[in-house]
Design a protein around this motif. Sequence first.
Motif, PDB file in Angstrom:
ATOM      1  N   SER A 129       0.804  -1.229   0.000  1.00  0.00           N
ATOM      2  CA  SER A 129       0.000   0.000   0.000  1.00  0.00           C
ATOM      3  C   SER A 129       0.835   1.275   0.000  1.00  0.00           C
ATOM      4  CB  SER A 129      -0.942   0.008   1.211  1.00  0.00           C
ATOM      5  OG  SER A 129      -0.202  -0.033   2.417  1.00  0.00           O
ATOM      6  N   THR A 130       2.123   1.178   0.351  1.00  0.00           N
ATOM      7  CA  THR A 130       2.967   2.385   0.375  1.00  0.00           C
ATOM      8  C   THR A 130       4.030   2.375  -0.719  1.00  0.00           C
ATOM      9  OG1 THR A 130       4.546   1.424   1.951  1.00  0.00           O
ATOM     10  CG2 THR A 130       2.658   2.604   2.870  1.00  0.00           C
ATOM     11  N   GLU A 131       4.058   1.319  -1.500  1.00  0.00           N
ATOM     12  CA  GLU A 131       5.057   1.204  -2.572  1.00  0.00           C
ATOM     13  C   GLU A 131       5.052   2.440  -3.472  1.00  0.00           C
ATOM     14  OE1 GLU A 131       6.036  -1.732  -6.408  1.00  0.00           O
ATOM     15  OE2 GLU A 131       4.265  -2.084  -5.141  1.00  0.00           O
ATOM     16  N   ILE A 132       3.867   2.927  -3.832  1.00  0.00           N
ATOM     17  CA  ILE A 132       3.745   4.036  -4.773  1.00  0.00           C
ATOM     18  C   ILE A 132       4.400   5.310  -4.251  1.00  0.00           C
ATOM     19  CG2 ILE A 132       1.466   4.711  -3.904  1.00  0.00           C
ATOM     20  CD1 ILE A 132       0.732   5.471  -6.781  1.00  0.00           C
ATOM     21  N   ILE A 133       4.343   5.517  -2.948  1.00  0.00           N
ATOM     22  CA  ILE A 133       4.958   6.714  -2.366  1.00  0.00           C
ATOM     23  C   ILE A 133       6.463   6.696  -2.565  1.00  0.00           C
ATOM     24  CG2 ILE A 133       5.637   7.642  -0.102  1.00  0.00           C
ATOM     25  CD1 ILE A 133       3.183   8.944  -1.120  1.00  0.00           C
ATOM     26  N   PHE A 134       7.086   5.572  -2.277  1.00  0.00           N
ATOM     27  CA  PHE A 134       8.540   5.489  -2.402  1.00  0.00           C
ATOM     28  C   PHE A 134       8.981   5.482  -3.865  1.00  0.00           C
ATOM     29  CE2 PHE A 134       7.851   3.624   1.892  1.00  0.00           C
ATOM     30  CZ  PHE A 134       8.542   4.596   2.598  1.00  0.00           C
ATOM     31  N   ARG A 135       8.175   4.899  -4.730  1.00  0.00           N
ATOM     32  CA  ARG A 135       8.495   4.935  -6.158  1.00  0.00           C
ATOM     33  C   ARG A 135       8.385   6.350  -6.719  1.00  0.00           C
ATOM     34  NH1 ARG A 135       9.721   0.188  -8.019  1.00  0.00           N
ATOM     35  NH2 ARG A 135       8.710  -1.725  -7.250  1.00  0.00           N
ATOM     36  N   SER A 136       7.662   7.214  -6.037  1.00  0.00           N
ATOM     37  CA  SER A 136       7.503   8.592  -6.485  1.00  0.00           C
ATOM     38  C   SER A 136       8.574   9.523  -5.918  1.00  0.00           C
ATOM     39  CB  SER A 136       6.114   9.112  -6.089  1.00  0.00           C
ATOM     40  OG  SER A 136       5.103   8.337  -6.700  1.00  0.00           O
ATOM     41  N   SER A 137       9.476   8.973  -5.118  1.00  0.00           N
ATOM     42  CA  SER A 137      10.587   9.775  -4.599  1.00  0.00           C
ATOM     43  C   SER A 137      11.737   9.764  -5.600  1.00  0.00           C
ATOM     44  CB  SER A 137      11.083   9.215  -3.262  1.00  0.00           C
ATOM     45  OG  SER A 137      12.323   9.823  -2.908  1.00  0.00           O
TER      46      SER A 137
END
Length: 337
Positions: A42-50
């Motif tokens: 559920s948080t993968e997208i946040i880190f991929r957007s860094s």
Amino acid sequence: MIKRILVIQTAFLGDAILTLPLIQKIAEKYPNSNIDVVAIPSTEIIFRSSPFVKSVIVLDKKGEHKSIFGIINFAHKLKAEKYEIVYSPHRSFRTSLIVFFSGIRNSVGFDTASLSFVYKNRVKYDYNSHEVKRNLNLLNNESDDWKILPIVNIRQDVKVKIKEIILSKTNKQIACVAPGSVWKTKIYPEKYFYEIISFLTNKNFFVFLIGSNEDEVLCKNLERKFDENVFSVAGLLNVVETIELLRNSRILICNDSAPTHMGVAADISVLTLYCSTIKEFGFYPYNQKGQWLSYDNLQCKPCGIHGREKCPIETFDCGYNLKPSAVIDKISIMLNV
């Protein structure tokens, strides 16, 4: 020269967003390194957007990696990557097991972590600081300049999508309201949110209700109370899309929950309402436009750091005594309306 760095953050969405400033400072300290992150689905997208994260390694705590054997297997795969240092802002038992079995010798974690002895370098967990500052302490950060905003890259197609959604609904100025939370005692009363939304629409704002799939019912219930100028996107947008929507908004009103940190990442006016929890736990909106309100004249508050499924004394005074009139007065000042 350290070339390969691992950050482990397998907590919820809010914690993931609050880990981004740490990653940004790691990249600053080791400018030629590759930073990988272990995260949950559920948080993968946040880190991929860094822009500072090279790759994200997904830990499926509810599936493939649920068992001890699954965790050990996962850690052995990390061991093969030969990371030189691992930073772990997450203090869970599972995370400590991963650190131990990964064999990464240079490990940094908090002294309050479960199995904290597995960390070569243990840093004091400062209960009196904001979570961002606590995380930065893992880098021996001694600066008072800790208010680093999370950087989230937004793709052009996402910007176009959000702009189209906005234009299809309104040409008015926008406000966002996030009425939900995982924890029931963190949720400001629905009837109070209705009064706040009514105030905003009367001030010629269009209100978007934001949230996860779990917040759809609550958001739809509120939407149905209005004939126009209110629309729920709960469950329709992912985290990054929601941050882009917030960037197009004048203000966000929310509970002590993940949307607070999404609003900070968007760097807009954020008003966080505290029911059973308090600002002093260190999860308040820390950007210059961030504000909060809390009714603290209660012996029973706070009743827990994460909130609860229901009020232990069945009064929920922490929510009901924070009157919508006080919230509306604060919004008026923040928006100058």
